[in-house]
Each structure stands twice: as C-alpha cells, then as structure tokens.
Design an enzyme around this catalytic site. Structure first.
Site, PDB file in Angstrom:
ATOM      1  CG  HIS A 170      -1.992  -1.053   1.125  1.00  0.00           C
ATOM      2  ND1 HIS A 170      -3.313  -0.766   0.876  1.00  0.00           N
ATOM      3  CD2 HIS A 170      -1.921  -2.405   1.202  1.00  0.00           C
ATOM      4  CE1 HIS A 170      -4.009  -1.884   0.822  1.00  0.00           C
ATOM      5  NE2 HIS A 170      -3.186  -2.898   1.031  1.00  0.00           N
ATOM      6  CG  ASP A 384       0.041   9.295   0.859  1.00  0.00           C
ATOM      7  OD1 ASP A 384      -0.035   8.076   1.132  1.00  0.00           O
ATOM      8  OD2 ASP A 384      -0.689  10.161   1.391  1.00  0.00           O
TER       9      ASP A 384
END
Ligand code: G6P
Length: 485
Positions: A170, A384
């Site tokens: 992720h 991110d």
C-alpha cells in the site's frame, strides 16, 4: 524452515494484514470495545471483504497481549494474531515504522537500523503466517498486505503449496539506491517473491521493485515477470509484478451525501465556524509523510502577508493520532501544535480560529460532512502510496463544486490529473496554488470536478480488488507447475 503441510481451512479468500479492520480497546470497567482501525488499507479492504462470501481476515487487534478468540463480524471471520509488548516495540514501532516506513517514503526522516528489530520482524511475520496458513481452503487464495508483512508470502508458501498467494504493497516501493541501504534487503525481496503476484500502487513502484530484484538478487526479469529458481529439485516459479492503483467504495461515499443528517451537519459545521465564506480542509493521520508542516507554513505566510483574511477564510486541520510512541511522531506533533498555536495567536479573530485543529479521528459520516463543507482540500504529501483522502473528497462532491490541491508525490496524482497539482516543497508554488483554488470560478471547479469524478466513480475499490484477484487466478499455481515439470 518448511513445516509439515498445515491442514486446510474453509475460507476461499484470506486477507492477511498487520491490523484487523477493527481495533479492540479495553474500557475502564474492563469491557471490550471495537473501533474501526486507522488508515487507507482498512478503508479500502473493509468494503471489499464485506462483499466476499467465506472471507477471512487475519491481523492484530491493536493492543499488546493475548489475542481474542476468532470471531465473526460484518459477514467475515476475523482471526486475531497476538503481539506482545516486545513485538509491538520492535516489530510494529521499530522495524515496520522506524525502519521501513521512513526508508520507503524517501527518507523524509532518517530510518533506524537495529538488529534486534529485524529478529522480531521475522518472528512476528512467522506468527502471522502460522495463523493464516491453516485458515485457507484447499486451493484457496491468500492475499497478504503491506510493508509490515513482506516475509509472509514466502513463509506461507513453505507451509501451503496448494494456495495462490498475492501481495499488495500500500505504500511506495523505493528506488533501488535507497532500498539498498536496508540491512537484510535480500531476505525482504525473497519474502515477497513467495507470492505469485506482487502488486504496487504506481508504475514507478513496480519498476523500482523489478530493478531491485534484478540488481540485488540477479534474477532474470522478462517484462513484468520474474523467474525464481526453485530450491533443490523444485521447478522455476514465475512471479508477476503489476500496478493496481487502489481506490475507495466510491458509490457508498457518494451516497452518504444524500443523507439528510449529514447534509444538515455540513451546514452546521460552517455555522459553528462563524459562517466563513471559504473553508479549507486538511485531513490526515498525523504523519511526517503528509506534508502538514509545509501546508501550515504556506497558510501562515498567506495570513502574514494579508493574502488571506481570517475573517472570511478558515482552515480546518484534522490530524488523526498515529504511532504515538514513535519519536518522530511525537516530534511532529509538537511542531504542528506549536505552529497552529502561533498562527492562531497572531491571526485568529476573537472567539474563532484561523486554523481549527482537531487531534482525533472522525467517523465516516462526519468526514463526509466535512468534505461537503470544504471549498478546498489540501493533500500536500511529501510521499504517499496513494492517498485515499483525495479520492474521498471527490466522491463526496456530486455537486461538482470544490477544489482538490494534490501533491504530485501522492500516488493519486497519476490518475487525478485534473486536480491542482503541486510540489509541496515549493512553498511559493503551494501558496499560489491555494490562492488560485480559493479564487477558482464555479464553472472551472465544475469542469475539473467532473473529470475527477469520472475517474474515481469508474475506478472504485471493488474493481481494484476484482482486477487483482483475476490476475492472481491467471498466474500458474505452483502445484500445477510441479505436475507439468
Ligand atoms: C497506512 C499503512 C497501513 C496502516 C495505516 C495506519 O495506511 O499503509 O498499513 O495500517 O497507515 O497506520 P497504523 O500504524 O496505525 O496501522
């Protein structure tokens, strides 16, 4: 070391993640309360698992000590993995969030390398594999998630040769020049290569992983397929690498905006803030990767130089508490709170904030109301994996109003091209982007939001999971390969 084949369980799909979708908390009277776990992983996977028959989720219940017995929730079976105090310190706070997290996020803070942390990372990964392996049905699928569990694919393969194993990261996968710093880096790569399919958020993450495998392990890579030699007489296995940008349950988020209670709450929020003309929102876990300091710096300067009038424009900054025992997070909190205090001290009108700072989490309904009330949302991450706040904002705006300022260092920037894209390190550029967003005419907002919504509503998390699992099913299972060999 390979162990005897575990007896298969009954679940066709088993998700393994560091956290269960719910965290257990002990109340003062000794009773247990369950609350939704933080972070993008749970936001995404929870809605996927709710639609799966016979699904199981293996993970930690969020507090140290004995694990609760397996239980059912939301139509899935939850299998808690125990972590004791030492595991929490060395595996979770240490190796996962003191070593891997900063290293994989472009060394925004210095990663720490400690041998004791690695040993516990390995033993904790073993424990997750031990709980997960016996839960899957014969020929079933085990889907391992995220950087805390990179050794688990291989550890499961040693126990269950009949299952398909997928891994999805992720967070970013760093360039090989950074990844090479990691002591035990080759064990991490071999752990991941226990999977049949390794998925990443961005194309650059997939390419970084492939080049690490090529350069550090010297394995043959053909396009996106890696040939992994078998141990002893075992045949060569093929491991597929592919990019799958994660998303949210877009329709569900969008539908919440129709809820009369939430609509009323959005109006109320604006009233509570003293009816400002404009509301600007930041909503993040309190993490140094999110660029909260850069955002506040820009905001403070805009107030200082008079470009923004605090009487008609208010900023809300939600900072969900996170990893509070890790030093870098404590430091960040101090700095953010000092800055917010200064900005308010200098600029807030009497009786109302210039920056409304909230150090706690908000539930989904409350978040939707905030997104509906926000004229501009600032996503200024320095790095991110994806950033689902950006997608949630878009899904919360069926009225096609509102502006998303989005860092090009968030994975979401690959897809959300109609956002106001910024380099958050460039404070002048960030200030200009904020002012441009605040001044954007409604027609221009509508045009951008229409394009953003098209992307987010079409590419939801259900489609993401379907594509990952279909690709996983299409990879050759190891048993079939063995029979053919
Ligand atoms: C990110 C990570 C997740 C993690 C979440 C919350 O989204 O990718 O794996 O669960 O942050 O962090 P925490 O340390 O509280 O689990």
């Amino acid at each position: 070391t390979p162990t005897a084949q575990d007896r298969p369980g009954e679940h066709e799909l088993v998700v393994v993640a560091n956290r269960l979708p719910v965290d257990s908390r002990t109340l003062p009277d000794g009773a247990t309360e369950w609350v939704t776990s933080p972070g993008g992983l749970v936001t995404a996977m929870e809605s996927v698992m709710r639609t799966v028959d016979s699904g199981a989720w293996v993970g930690w219940a969020g507090s140290p000590g004995e694990a609760p017995a397996p239980f059912e929730a939301d139509g899935m079976s939850l299998y808690p993995v125990p972590l004791d105090q030492i595991d929490v310190e060395r595996y979770y706070e240490g190796y996962s969030n003191g070593t891997l997290w900063p290293l994989y996020h472009d060394v925004i803070v210095d990663p720490e390398f400690h041998r004791g942390w690695w040993d516990t990372y390995l033993s904790a990964n073993r424990r997750f594999a031990e709980v997960a392996a016996p839960v899957a049905a014969p020929g079933g699928t085990i889907w391992v998630h995220d950087y805390q569990l990179q050794l688990v694919p291989r550890l499961i393969r040693d126990r269950r040769s009949d299952v398909r194993i997928g891994f999805f990261n992720h967070i970013p996968f760093p360039p090989v020049e950074l990844f090479s710093q990691l002591p035990k880096r080759n064990s991490i790569l071999r752990g991941l290569l226990g999977a049949d399919l390794v998925g990443f958020q961005r194309e650059s993450d997939s390419l970084n992983f492939l080049s690490a495998v090529r350069k550090l392990l010297g394995l043959h890579v053909d396009g996106m397929t890696i040939s992994v030699p078998g141990i002893g007489a075992a045949p060569v296995r093929e491991v597929v690498v592919q990019t799958f940008p994660i998303s949210i349950d877009s329709a569900a988020v969008s539908a919440l905006t129709e809820d009369p209670g939430i609509r009323e709450r959005a109006t109320q929020l604006r009233r509570d803030l003293g009816d400002p003309q404009r509301i600007v929102l930041g909503a993040d876990r309190l993490d140094y990767t999110k660029g909260i300091r850069h955002r506040l710096k820009a905001w403070g300067e805009l107030l200082d130089d008079g470009s923004i009038d605090p009487h008609d424009t208010v900023m809300i900054q939600i900072a969900t508490p996170s990893r509070e025992r890790v030093e870098a997070y404590q430091q960040l909190r101090d700095e953010v709170e000092l800055t917010v205090g200064r900005i308010n001290g200098e600029h807030a009108p009497l009786g109302r904030p210039a920056v409304s700072y909230q150090h706690h989490s908000f539930d989904r309904r409350e978040m939707t109301a905030l997104f509906m009330a926000a004229d501009v949302v600032l996503v200024t991450a320095l790095r991110d994996g994806m950033n689902l706040v950006a997608k949630e904002y878009i899904a919360s705006r069926p009225d096609l109003q509102g502006v998303l300022v989005l860092s090009e260092f968030a994975g979401a920037a690959d897809e959300l091209r109609a956002a106001v894209l910024v380099n958050p390190h460039d404070i002048d550029e960030l200030k200009a982007a904020i002012l441009r967003s605040l001044a954007m005419p409604p027609e221009e907002q509508e045009e951008a939001m229409r394009s953003l919504r098209h992307q987010v509503m079409e590419h939801d998390v259900q489609l993401w999971a379907k594509e990952f699992l279909e690709r996983l099913t299409a990879t050759g299972s190891p048993q079939v390969a063995a029979v053919q060999a």
